[in-house]
Design a protein around this motif. Sequence first.
Motif, PDB file in Angstrom:
ATOM      1  N   VAL A  10     -33.198  47.529 -19.195  1.00  0.00           N
ATOM      2  CA  VAL A  10     -32.290  46.400 -19.444  1.00  0.00           C
ATOM      3  C   VAL A  10     -31.207  46.337 -18.372  1.00  0.00           C
ATOM      4  CG1 VAL A  10     -30.701  45.342 -21.081  1.00  0.00           C
ATOM      5  CG2 VAL A  10     -32.730  46.557 -21.919  1.00  0.00           C
ATOM      6  N   LEU A  11     -31.006  45.155 -17.824  1.00  0.00           N
ATOM      7  CA  LEU A  11     -29.952  44.906 -16.847  1.00  0.00           C
ATOM      8  C   LEU A  11     -28.968  43.900 -17.432  1.00  0.00           C
ATOM      9  CD1 LEU A  11     -32.089  44.450 -13.614  1.00  0.00           C
ATOM     10  CD2 LEU A  11     -30.642  46.396 -14.134  1.00  0.00           C
ATOM     11  N   ALA A  12     -27.693  44.173 -17.345  1.00  0.00           N
ATOM     12  CA  ALA A  12     -26.674  43.242 -17.818  1.00  0.00           C
ATOM     13  C   ALA A  12     -26.281  42.314 -16.670  1.00  0.00           C
ATOM     14  CB  ALA A  12     -25.456  43.991 -18.341  1.00  0.00           C
ATOM     15  N   LEU A  13     -26.836  41.110 -16.678  1.00  0.00           N
ATOM     16  CA  LEU A  13     -26.538  40.162 -15.595  1.00  0.00           C
ATOM     17  C   LEU A  13     -25.049  39.838 -15.536  1.00  0.00           C
ATOM     18  CD1 LEU A  13     -29.512  37.622 -15.885  1.00  0.00           C
ATOM     19  CD2 LEU A  13     -29.380  39.747 -14.576  1.00  0.00           C
ATOM     20  N   ARG A  14     -24.417  39.756 -16.727  1.00  0.00           N
ATOM     21  CA  ARG A  14     -22.990  39.404 -16.768  1.00  0.00           C
ATOM     22  C   ARG A  14     -22.121  40.460 -16.081  1.00  0.00           C
ATOM     23  NH1 ARG A  14     -24.700  41.621 -21.269  1.00  0.00           N
ATOM     24  NH2 ARG A  14     -23.471  43.154 -22.414  1.00  0.00           N
ATOM     25  N   LYS A  15     -22.665  41.669 -15.934  1.00  0.00           N
ATOM     26  CA  LYS A  15     -21.934  42.744 -15.251  1.00  0.00           C
ATOM     27  C   LYS A  15     -22.387  42.912 -13.799  1.00  0.00           C
ATOM     28  CE  LYS A  15     -21.265  45.459 -19.481  1.00  0.00           C
ATOM     29  NZ  LYS A  15     -21.540  46.774 -20.150  1.00  0.00           N
ATOM     30  N   GLY A  16     -23.306  42.065 -13.371  1.00  0.00           N
ATOM     31  CA  GLY A  16     -23.781  42.139 -11.995  1.00  0.00           C
ATOM     32  C   GLY A  16     -24.692  43.315 -11.700  1.00  0.00           C
ATOM     33  N   GLU A  17     -25.322  43.868 -12.741  1.00  0.00           N
ATOM     34  CA  GLU A  17     -26.170  45.043 -12.526  1.00  0.00           C
ATOM     35  C   GLU A  17     -27.416  44.734 -11.696  1.00  0.00           C
ATOM     36  OE1 GLU A  17     -24.815  47.420 -16.610  1.00  0.00           O
ATOM     37  OE2 GLU A  17     -26.884  46.746 -16.377  1.00  0.00           O
ATOM     38  N   HIS A  18     -27.753  43.461 -11.567  1.00  0.00           N
ATOM     39  CA  HIS A  18     -28.912  43.081 -10.752  1.00  0.00           C
ATOM     40  C   HIS A  18     -28.573  43.026  -9.261  1.00  0.00           C
ATOM     41  CE1 HIS A  18     -26.571  39.625 -11.803  1.00  0.00           C
ATOM     42  NE2 HIS A  18     -27.304  38.768 -11.120  1.00  0.00           N
ATOM     43  N   PHE A  19     -27.306  43.217  -8.922  1.00  0.00           N
ATOM     44  CA  PHE A  19     -26.886  43.167  -7.517  1.00  0.00           C
ATOM     45  C   PHE A  19     -26.769  44.553  -6.874  1.00  0.00           C
ATOM     46  CE2 PHE A  19     -24.836  39.031  -8.876  1.00  0.00           C
ATOM     47  CZ  PHE A  19     -25.775  38.236  -8.229  1.00  0.00           C
ATOM     48  N   THR A  20     -27.124  45.592  -7.606  1.00  0.00           N
ATOM     49  CA  THR A  20     -26.991  46.938  -7.053  1.00  0.00           C
ATOM     50  C   THR A  20     -28.042  47.187  -5.978  1.00  0.00           C
ATOM     51  OG1 THR A  20     -28.486  47.936  -8.670  1.00  0.00           O
ATOM     52  CG2 THR A  20     -26.143  47.781  -9.278  1.00  0.00           C
ATOM     53  N   GLU A  21     -27.749  48.110  -5.083  1.00  0.00           N
ATOM     54  CA  GLU A  21     -28.711  48.474  -4.033  1.00  0.00           C
ATOM     55  C   GLU A  21     -29.983  49.065  -4.642  1.00  0.00           C
ATOM     56  OE1 GLU A  21     -27.084  50.926  -1.001  1.00  0.00           O
ATOM     57  OE2 GLU A  21     -25.399  49.590  -0.570  1.00  0.00           O
ATOM     58  N   GLU A  22     -29.805  49.819  -5.706  1.00  0.00           N
ATOM     59  CA  GLU A  22     -30.964  50.439  -6.371  1.00  0.00           C
ATOM     60  C   GLU A  22     -31.928  49.365  -6.875  1.00  0.00           C
ATOM     61  OE1 GLU A  22     -31.990  53.381 -10.157  1.00  0.00           O
ATOM     62  OE2 GLU A  22     -29.924  52.731  -9.785  1.00  0.00           O
ATOM     63  N   TYR A  23     -31.382  48.314  -7.520  1.00  0.00           N
ATOM     64  CA  TYR A  23     -32.256  47.265  -8.046  1.00  0.00           C
ATOM     65  C   TYR A  23     -32.843  46.410  -6.916  1.00  0.00           C
ATOM     66  CZ  TYR A  23     -34.135  43.543 -10.942  1.00  0.00           C
ATOM     67  OH  TYR A  23     -34.995  42.648 -11.540  1.00  0.00           O
ATOM     68  N   ALA A  24     -32.077  46.239  -5.843  1.00  0.00           N
ATOM     69  CA  ALA A  24     -32.581  45.457  -4.698  1.00  0.00           C
ATOM     70  C   ALA A  24     -33.814  46.097  -4.081  1.00  0.00           C
ATOM     71  CB  ALA A  24     -31.487  45.294  -3.654  1.00  0.00           C
ATOM     72  N   ARG A  25     -33.948  47.410  -4.236  1.00  0.00           N
ATOM     73  CA  ARG A  25     -35.144  48.081  -3.723  1.00  0.00           C
ATOM     74  C   ARG A  25     -36.364  47.757  -4.593  1.00  0.00           C
ATOM     75  NH1 ARG A  25     -31.279  52.186  -2.422  1.00  0.00           N
ATOM     76  NH2 ARG A  25     -31.567  53.239  -4.438  1.00  0.00           N
ATOM     77  N   ILE A  26     -36.105  47.397  -5.837  1.00  0.00           N
ATOM     78  CA  ILE A  26     -37.192  47.008  -6.742  1.00  0.00           C
ATOM     79  C   ILE A  26     -37.510  45.524  -6.572  1.00  0.00           C
ATOM     80  CG2 ILE A  26     -37.861  46.789  -9.176  1.00  0.00           C
ATOM     81  CD1 ILE A  26     -35.882  49.168  -9.667  1.00  0.00           C
ATOM     82  N   ASN A  27     -36.464  44.728  -6.552  1.00  0.00           N
ATOM     83  CA  ASN A  27     -36.621  43.285  -6.370  1.00  0.00           C
ATOM     84  C   ASN A  27     -35.590  42.783  -5.372  1.00  0.00           C
ATOM     85  OD1 ASN A  27     -37.038  40.556  -6.476  1.00  0.00           O
ATOM     86  ND2 ASN A  27     -36.395  40.299  -8.607  1.00  0.00           N
ATOM     87  N   PRO A  28     -35.981  42.526  -4.142  1.00  0.00           N
ATOM     88  CA  PRO A  28     -35.033  42.081  -3.125  1.00  0.00           C
ATOM     89  C   PRO A  28     -34.399  40.733  -3.446  1.00  0.00           C
ATOM     90  CG  PRO A  28     -37.285  41.903  -2.325  1.00  0.00           C
ATOM     91  CD  PRO A  28     -37.340  42.672  -3.599  1.00  0.00           C
ATOM     92  N   PHE A  29     -35.011  39.968  -4.381  1.00  0.00           N
ATOM     93  CA  PHE A  29     -34.433  38.685  -4.773  1.00  0.00           C
ATOM     94  C   PHE A  29     -33.317  38.860  -5.808  1.00  0.00           C
ATOM     95  CE2 PHE A  29     -38.970  37.746  -3.755  1.00  0.00           C
ATOM     96  CZ  PHE A  29     -38.729  37.116  -2.539  1.00  0.00           C
ATOM     97  N   LYS A  30     -33.225  40.074  -6.384  1.00  0.00           N
ATOM     98  CA  LYS A  30     -32.158  40.443  -7.326  1.00  0.00           C
ATOM     99  C   LYS A  30     -32.138  39.543  -8.570  1.00  0.00           C
ATOM    100  CE  LYS A  30     -29.404  42.176  -3.458  1.00  0.00           C
ATOM    101  NZ  LYS A  30     -28.146  42.088  -2.703  1.00  0.00           N
ATOM    102  N   LEU A  31     -33.328  39.260  -9.082  1.00  0.00           N
ATOM    103  CA  LEU A  31     -33.467  38.441 -10.274  1.00  0.00           C
ATOM    104  C   LEU A  31     -34.273  39.199 -11.325  1.00  0.00           C
ATOM    105  CD1 LEU A  31     -34.376  35.057  -8.518  1.00  0.00           C
ATOM    106  CD2 LEU A  31     -32.152  35.692  -9.474  1.00  0.00           C
ATOM    107  N   VAL A  32     -34.288  38.682 -12.532  1.00  0.00           N
ATOM    108  CA  VAL A  32     -35.120  39.219 -13.614  1.00  0.00           C
ATOM    109  C   VAL A  32     -35.947  38.066 -14.187  1.00  0.00           C
ATOM    110  CG1 VAL A  32     -33.615  41.136 -14.256  1.00  0.00           C
ATOM    111  CG2 VAL A  32     -33.195  38.890 -15.252  1.00  0.00           C
TER     112      VAL A  32
END
Length: 230
Positions: A32-54
């Motif tokens: 689970v990623l909390a979009l409201r907290k910007g957790e999709h913008f982390t470098e760790e998540y960018a390695r999974i999805n460079p578009f930083k979306l869910v």
Amino acid sequence: MALKVYYDLMSQPSRAVYMFLKLNKIPFEDKVLALRKGEHFTEEYARINPFKLVPVIDDNGFVLTESVAILKYLACKYNVPDHWYPRTDLRAQAKIDEYCNWQHLNTRGSAAMLFRELLIIPRAKNQPIDMGKVEKYRKLVRKAVTGIETHFLKSQPFLCGNDISIADILGACELIQLYAVQEENLYESSPTVKAWMQRVRERHQSVFDESSKMVYRAHDVTKSSLGSNL
């Protein structure tokens, strides 16, 4: 290794994927990623999805980033009931593909933007609601609802035929987002679309409601701040 699913239930496509997994009892590991907290913008998540979306799935190293592609992949891999995405009936499959392609610039392109203009952008930027843009997207939502009514539903119970498909959960998840910002009248004004939405919900109500819990919560929160005169 378990199927990993990255999602936030405030995201319409995330809800569609989550609902599909639950309805078909496909085991998965919650990410689970909390979009409201910007957790999709982390470098760790960018390695999974460079578009930083869910949403995103990671199936033992196979990463897929688009909700429609994810739903088709899951339907084929897990051999779910054929009504979700028919494997051998090419015409039935094509009708589902037709809606899935159409919805990006119509159901999703209008409802998601109206939601953003009423809730996300004013809060993120601490600025007044831009009523010009709100009216623009309301008009586009009405156009999309008309398309759903006259082209896809017509006299059939579901978007692509007599049984529910991935098209229905994608479409319903987009329109229910309007409930979060007190704009459900835009689809309820069409008796045909309103009945279809109710049909989708009643078909799998417990899972639908579980998936939509953040939408229902947002509806209660915005009830006092967003009125019918907006």
